[in-house]
Each structure stands twice: as C-alpha cells, then as structure tokens.
Write a protein that holds these residues in place. Structure first.
Motif: not given
Length: 120
Positions: A35-46
C-alpha cells in the motif's frame, strides 16, 4: 499485527531513494508495504495488477493481507515497483511468520510459556 512496536519509520527506503518521504510501515505485513509503495508511486490497484500480470481481485487480496504472492510474482512486484526483490521477499516472509505466530495459543507464566493445555 498492528501494535505500535511493529511499526517503524523505514529510513532505509528513503536513503536508497525508493521513497521520497518517510512512511510508517507495519513491517510484518506485505499488504502495508505494498500500500505504501503504490501510494508513493501514484499507482492504482488496477494499474499495478496489469503491470504485474495478475487479476485485480488477486491484487486486492494482496492489499488486504488475504494472500501472498509466490516467489515468481514477488520478483515481478519488485520489478514493477522498482525496489529490491529482497524487500518484497522479506516482507512476505515476515507476514507468513506473523500468521503462524497468531495461530499459536501461548500464555506466559512464572515457569515460562505454556499452551492452552498447560504444556510447556
């Protein structure tokens, strides 16, 4: 797995440039790291699911601590998020260990630790 002792400020990620700002992570859970890495990179789950080559529902399970990726997918996750494989592998390992520990039913006594049957 959510007590304050399990949370750390992961300065190592900052030092190596993998994160831009401090993040508090639950080191035992792969989901917290993801979750932290996705948020940091601005990536959605999809977006993440598509880049790693998994279904959105599997990515959702990873993000909710319902499942862990196998070694092959761990490599893809690390690649997509541009972090070392060891970070992803170790996070999955910590999560698995925490799950196993939660299954145990031990209590501390003056004589040491005992299970629910009084066996040391």
């Amino acid at each position: 797995m959510t007590d304050s002792a399990s949370k750390i400020e992961n300065n190592e990620l900052l030092k190596k440039g993998w994160l831009k700002q401090p993040v508090v992570l639950e080191v035992q859970t792969f989901a917290a790291l993801l979750k932290a890495l996705l948020s940091e990179r601005g990536l959605t789950q999809a977006q993440f699911a598509k880049r790693v080559g998994v279904s959105r529902s599997l990515a959702h399970r990873w993000l909710n601590d319902d499942r862990l990726p196998g070694k092959f997918k761990q490599y893809h996750v690390a690649n997509v998020l541009n972090v070392p494989f060891s970070l992803i592998r170790d996070s999955c390992h910590h999560t698995q260990l925490a799950r196993e520990i939660e299954k145990l039913d031990f209590c501390e006594t003056d004589e040491g630790y005992m299970d629910e049957n009084g066996i040391k």
